[in-house]
Design a protein around this motif. Structure first.
Motif, PDB file in Angstrom:
ATOM      1  N   MET A  62       0.824  -1.198   0.000  1.00  0.00           N
ATOM      2  CA  MET A  62       0.000   0.000   0.000  1.00  0.00           C
ATOM      3  C   MET A  62       0.862   1.252   0.000  1.00  0.00           C
ATOM      4  SD  MET A  62      -3.080   0.901  -0.323  1.00  0.00           S
ATOM      5  CE  MET A  62      -3.830  -0.713  -0.010  1.00  0.00           C
ATOM      6  N   ARG A  63       1.987   1.202   0.733  1.00  0.00           N
ATOM      7  CA  ARG A  63       2.912   2.330   0.721  1.00  0.00           C
ATOM      8  C   ARG A  63       3.471   2.565  -0.688  1.00  0.00           C
ATOM      9  NH1 ARG A  63       5.696   0.986   4.832  1.00  0.00           N
ATOM     10  NH2 ARG A  63       7.359  -0.175   3.793  1.00  0.00           N
ATOM     11  N   GLU A  64       3.766   1.482  -1.404  1.00  0.00           N
ATOM     12  CA  GLU A  64       4.270   1.600  -2.771  1.00  0.00           C
ATOM     13  C   GLU A  64       3.180   2.132  -3.700  1.00  0.00           C
ATOM     14  OE1 GLU A  64       6.735   1.328  -6.155  1.00  0.00           O
ATOM     15  OE2 GLU A  64       7.117   1.524  -4.000  1.00  0.00           O
ATOM     16  N   ALA A  65       1.935   1.693  -3.488  1.00  0.00           N
ATOM     17  CA  ALA A  65       0.824   2.196  -4.296  1.00  0.00           C
ATOM     18  C   ALA A  65       0.659   3.706  -4.094  1.00  0.00           C
ATOM     19  CB  ALA A  65      -0.469   1.466  -3.933  1.00  0.00           C
ATOM     20  N   PHE A  66       0.791   4.159  -2.844  1.00  0.00           N
ATOM     21  CA  PHE A  66       0.717   5.593  -2.553  1.00  0.00           C
ATOM     22  C   PHE A  66       1.856   6.339  -3.253  1.00  0.00           C
ATOM     23  CE2 PHE A  66      -2.071   6.791   1.256  1.00  0.00           C
ATOM     24  CZ  PHE A  66      -3.019   5.835   0.957  1.00  0.00           C
ATOM     25  N   ARG A  67       3.046   5.737  -3.249  1.00  0.00           N
ATOM     26  CA  ARG A  67       4.189   6.385  -3.906  1.00  0.00           C
ATOM     27  C   ARG A  67       3.912   6.595  -5.390  1.00  0.00           C
ATOM     28  NH1 ARG A  67       8.051   5.609  -7.165  1.00  0.00           N
ATOM     29  NH2 ARG A  67       7.442   3.447  -7.549  1.00  0.00           N
TER      30      ARG A  67
END
Length: 248
Positions: A62-67
């Motif tokens: 999810m952190r990568e998706a936000f990035r």
């Protein structure tokens, strides 16, 4: 005050994840579609931890998706794993479409006279799909066919140009959706423009193909700017159009 996504969208769709190695890209694509479709509107607060729980995934993808969403200019990431969906912005429209006009008209020039017979058949089928989905008001499918058609129009652009063109196409999709919702009848005119661009590509007229592509893209940009900036000028779009203008 920002609207929390879990306050505003209790029934937000949960994606069906496939390959575990692609969860971040799948979560990104799902959230991107919800933002572009207006399901998650400007000013909405997104929380990594909340969405990870809702989607049944860990916080890492999810952190990568936000990035990736931040990189596309769709969200502003804040502290504490939170982000705010960005508002539509006239200045961003001018910059994004100015670059897209320049690059995609170049891609059309490169492709003119070199588009294959198979690609022409595919492009015509996509035009038929766009006509049908516009009548059916299935604009999600229209967007997919439209993106594929534009990719064929720049089919001879190699990397990194093709990759950059695709990136700007994706980043302007949100504004294309905005026009669809605000001016649903405006897309009939685009059908004729698409046909003209394809004809120029088949005829091998690079100057005309590039000019037609530039005018086609600038029409959308100008309409968005008129709505967001009350008729405000788009100097980057104007200069990009002047550069791409040919004798067609």
């Amino acid at each position: 005050m920002p609207v929390r996504v879990d306050d505003a969208f209790d029934d937000i769709a949960v994606p069906q994840f496939g390959n575990p190695r692609e969860i971040s890209s799948q979560a990104h694509a799902h959230l991107r579609r919800l933002i572009n479709d207006g399901v998650i509107g400007p000013g909405t607060e997104l929380n990594q931890a909340d969405l990870a729980r809702r989607f049944g995934v860990s916080r890492v993808p999810m952190r990568e998706a936000f990035r990736m969403l931040q990189q596309e200019g769709l969200i502003d990431v804040q502290l504490n794993q939170r982000a705010i969906v960005r508002a539509l912005d006239a200045g961003e429209v001018d910059q994004l479409y100015g670059v897209r006009i320049t690059l995609e008209s170049l891609g059309a020039r490169i492709t003119a006279g070199h588009i294959t017979a198979e690609e022409v058949v595919e492009a015509k089928l996509l035009l038929t799909t766009m006509r049908r989905t516009r009548r059916d008001r299935n604009m999600s499918e229209w967007i997919t066919a439209h993106r594929q058609f534009h990719s064929l129009c720049t089919a001879r652009a190699g990397d990194p140009l093709a990759r950059i063109i695709l990136s700007y196409s994706e980043r302007t999709e949100r504004y294309l959706r905005f026009v669809q919702q605000a001016h649903p009848d405006s897309f009939a005119a685009a059908e004729h423009e698409h046909e003209e661009i394809l004809a120029a590509l088949v005829a091998g007229d690079a100057e005309c193909a590039g000019s037609l592509m530039a005018h086609h893209l600038s029409r959308t940009a100008t309409r968005v700017l008129a709505d967001l900036a009350a008729g405000g000028d788009g100097p980057t779009v104007r200069q990009a159009l002047a550069m791409a203008r040919g004798g067609c």
